[in-house]
Design an enzyme around this catalytic site. Structure first.
Site, PDB file in Angstrom:
ATOM      1  CG  HIS A 141      -3.484  -0.566  -6.735  1.00 28.21           C
ATOM      2  ND1 HIS A 141      -3.728   0.070  -5.554  1.00 28.21           N
ATOM      3  CD2 HIS A 141      -3.545  -1.900  -6.457  1.00 28.21           C
ATOM      4  CE1 HIS A 141      -3.949  -0.823  -4.604  1.00 28.21           C
ATOM      5  NE2 HIS A 141      -3.835  -2.037  -5.128  1.00 28.21           N
TER       6      HIS A 141
ATOM      7  CD  GLU B  64      -3.337   3.447  -4.790  1.00 27.34           C
ATOM      8  OE1 GLU B  64      -2.127   3.124  -4.790  1.00 27.34           O
ATOM      9  OE2 GLU B  64      -4.260   2.628  -4.927  1.00 27.34           O
TER      10      GLU B  64
ATOM     11  NE  ARG C  45      -4.293  -1.365   0.164  1.00 32.26           N
ATOM     12  CZ  ARG C  45      -4.460  -2.387  -0.670  1.00 32.26           C
ATOM     13  NH1 ARG C  45      -3.535  -2.655  -1.582  1.00 32.26           N
ATOM     14  NH2 ARG C  45      -5.535  -3.140  -0.624  1.00 32.26           N
TER      15      ARG C  45
HETATM   16  P1  NAD Z   1      -1.334 -11.382   4.420  1.00 35.79           P
HETATM   17  O1  NAD Z   1      -2.249 -10.939   5.501  1.00 35.79           O
HETATM   18  O2  NAD Z   1      -1.367 -12.797   3.963  1.00 35.79           O
HETATM   19  O3  NAD Z   1       0.175 -11.091   4.861  1.00 35.79           O
HETATM   20  C1  NAD Z   1       0.589  -9.923   5.492  1.00 35.79           C
HETATM   21  C2  NAD Z   1       1.798 -10.254   6.344  1.00 35.79           C
HETATM   22  O4  NAD Z   1       2.288  -9.047   6.916  1.00 35.79           O
HETATM   23  C3  NAD Z   1       1.469 -11.220   7.513  1.00 35.79           C
HETATM   24  O5  NAD Z   1       2.386 -12.297   7.545  1.00 35.79           O
HETATM   25  C4  NAD Z   1       1.598 -10.332   8.736  1.00 35.79           C
HETATM   26  O6  NAD Z   1       2.056 -11.023   9.891  1.00 35.79           O
HETATM   27  C5  NAD Z   1       2.623  -9.310   8.269  1.00 35.79           C
HETATM   28  N1  NAD Z   1       2.637  -8.094   9.060  1.00 35.79           N
HETATM   29  C6  NAD Z   1       1.586  -7.495   9.695  1.00 35.79           C
HETATM   30  N2  NAD Z   1       2.021  -6.430  10.362  1.00 35.79           N
HETATM   31  C7  NAD Z   1       3.346  -6.347  10.166  1.00 35.79           C
HETATM   32  C8  NAD Z   1       4.356  -5.456  10.614  1.00 35.79           C
HETATM   33  N3  NAD Z   1       4.067  -4.450  11.443  1.00 35.79           N
HETATM   34  N4  NAD Z   1       5.630  -5.677  10.204  1.00 35.79           N
HETATM   35  C9  NAD Z   1       5.915  -6.733   9.403  1.00 35.79           C
HETATM   36  N5  NAD Z   1       5.022  -7.606   8.951  1.00 35.79           N
HETATM   37  C10 NAD Z   1       3.736  -7.414   9.316  1.00 35.79           C
HETATM   38  O7  NAD Z   1      -1.547 -10.373   3.211  1.00 35.79           O
HETATM   39  P2  NAD Z   1      -1.196 -10.589   1.675  1.00 35.79           P
HETATM   40  O8  NAD Z   1      -2.355 -11.183   0.977  1.00 35.79           O
HETATM   41  O9  NAD Z   1       0.132 -11.242   1.568  1.00 35.79           O
HETATM   42  O10 NAD Z   1      -1.138  -9.077   1.164  1.00 35.79           O
HETATM   43  C11 NAD Z   1      -0.195  -8.163   1.641  1.00 35.79           C
HETATM   44  C12 NAD Z   1      -0.613  -6.764   1.229  1.00 35.79           C
HETATM   45  O11 NAD Z   1      -0.501  -6.639  -0.197  1.00 35.79           O
HETATM   46  C13 NAD Z   1      -2.115  -6.457   1.494  1.00 35.79           C
HETATM   47  O12 NAD Z   1      -2.314  -5.989   2.810  1.00 35.79           O
HETATM   48  C14 NAD Z   1      -2.432  -5.401   0.475  1.00 35.79           C
HETATM   49  O13 NAD Z   1      -2.231  -4.133   1.063  1.00 35.79           O
HETATM   50  C15 NAD Z   1      -1.384  -5.616  -0.615  1.00 35.79           C
HETATM   51  N6  NAD Z   1      -1.993  -6.029  -1.909  1.00 35.79           N
HETATM   52  C16 NAD Z   1      -1.709  -5.316  -3.028  1.00 35.79           C
HETATM   53  C17 NAD Z   1      -2.244  -5.677  -4.249  1.00 35.79           C
HETATM   54  C18 NAD Z   1      -1.917  -4.938  -5.515  1.00 35.79           C
HETATM   55  O14 NAD Z   1      -2.654  -5.053  -6.522  1.00 35.79           O
HETATM   56  N7  NAD Z   1      -0.838  -4.170  -5.573  1.00 35.79           N
HETATM   57  C19 NAD Z   1      -3.117  -6.779  -4.328  1.00 35.79           C
HETATM   58  C20 NAD Z   1      -3.380  -7.509  -3.151  1.00 35.79           C
HETATM   59  C21 NAD Z   1      -2.817  -7.122  -1.948  1.00 35.79           C
END
Ligand code: NAD
Length: 330
Positions: free
Chosen positions: A295, A263, A234
């Site tokens: 995005h 964005e 994000r």
């Molecule tokens: P997920 O919940 O499976 O994984 C997130 C990970 O981050 C978890 O392992 C969690 O423990 C960790 N985390 C939480 N707080 C933290 C911190 N303070 N420091 C370090 N690690 C921390 O999520 P995901 O499906 O892997 O997605 C990750 C992110 O990707 C989403 O939150 C979303 O914002 C982003 N995303 C972007 C797109 C895109 O099109 N660009 C699409 C989907 C998701």
């Protein structure tokens, strides 16, 4: 259910109508984003379906509750745009699509990394102009480099595995390390060590109070000079003012972002005939070593299909009073 979709494009409508071909739910598609002026469009609907830049703040949630909305279905994984406490106060249930082709986002992060490194976007334009010079197209081998992954959930795990396949040393930082990666010789370290040791850093953690501006001046000062930063998480994981400064001072070597702090209102729209007034964005675009996509990490056929399937399943579960597998609670 009668569902009002906000921030929709033709591709959203196509995929949802294909999966909803039995007309189990009544879907109405609005192009407009959900905001204080448009929330009233939800009148006479039972649920709304929104995307990453629809603002579900307290005021908008109250408006939706006044319209009779009981369910908000996010057609994305992240829920940083929702005031969960206000949703609960207004008896609005929130569901999301927690996992839809995590490979799509991980592969896009790799695309940003490879393009920035080997400058294929510049080579493409040169060759089209009969310019076959290789001057200033020098890249570096990804093989053998140290890659730091911040956030090793489903997307971070995919990304780390791809990097292992490239022959990289992978470091990771997460508040909850993944056993799967520990078994694959990924080294979990403290965040400072990851910042100091990595040649490439990729962000895959959610945006929340702890991670807001995680990449700030302090973090950039700890990074290796000339390192690469990739963000498909994000926008606000990175403090834009600090990253501009790190690029100006040539501390940061490369920046590849699919998400941007401001964005909303910019991404997903064709603004080619309007004046872009976002000076920070324009400054970022002025650097030769910055690559921005709007995005599109999620944007594969497989992911769109999955988003539509899971969202419609979420609606059916809510309607039938079954346990909600993908509910998000405060
Ligand atoms: P997920 O919940 O499976 O994984 C997130 C990970 O981050 C978890 O392992 C969690 O423990 C960790 N985390 C939480 N707080 C933290 C911190 N303070 N420091 C370090 N690690 C921390 O999520 P995901 O499906 O892997 O997605 C990750 C992110 O990707 C989403 O939150 C979303 O914002 C982003 N995303 C972007 C797109 C895109 O099109 N660009 C699409 C989907 C998701």
């Amino acid at each position: 259910m009668k569902v009002a979709f906000f921030s929709t494009k033709k591709y959203d409508q196509d995929f949802f109508e294909k999966i909803n071909s039995d007309n189990k739910h009544q879907l109405t598609f609005f192009e407009t984003a959900l905001n204080v002026h448009t929330a009233s469009l939800a009148q006479d609907f039972e649920a709304v379906c929104v995307f990453v830049n629809d603002d579900l703040n307290k005021k908008n949630l109250e408006k939706l509750a006044d319209c009779g909305i009981k369910l908000i279905a996010l057609r994305c994984a992240g829920f940083n745009n929702v005031d969960l406490a206000a949703a609960a106060e207004n008896n609005i249930t929130i569901v999301r699509v927690p996992a839809y082709s995590p490979q799509a986002v991980a592969e896009h992060a790799v695309a940003l990394m490879l393009t920035l490194n080997r400058k294929t976007h510049k080579a493409y334009n040169r060759v089209r102009e009969n310019n076959f010079s290789l001057e200033k197209l020098t890249g570096f081998n990804i093989y053998g480099k140290t890659v730091g992954v911040i956030g090793t959930g489903i997307i971070g795990i995919c990304f780390a595995k791809i990097m292992l396949g490239f022959g990289c040393k992978v470091l990771a930082y997460d508040i909850k390390p993944a056993d799967e990666l520990k078994d694959l010789s990924v080294n979990y370290v403290a965040i400072d060590e990851l910042l100091q040791e990595s040649d490439i850093i990729s962000l895959h953690c959610p945006l929340n109070e702890q991670t807001h501006h995680l990449m700030n001046t302090d973090a950039f000062n700890k990074m290796k000079k000339g390192a690469m930063l990739i963000n498909t998480g994000r926008g606000a994981l990175i403090d834009t003012a600090s990253v501009v400064e790190a690029l100006k001072q040539e501390k940061l070597g490369y920046l590849g972002i699919d998400v941007y702090e401001q964005e909303s209102g910019l991404f997903f729209n064709d603004l080619s005939e309007t004046v872009n007034k976002d000076d920070d964005f324009l400054r970022l675009m002025s650097f030769p070593n910055v690559l921005i996509t709007g995005h599109q990490g999620f944007f594969t056929k497989e992911a769109l299909d999955q988003i539509a399937q899971v969202t419609l399943k979420n609606l059916t579960e809510f309607e039938s009073g079954n346990e909600l597998e993908n509910e998000v609670k405060a």
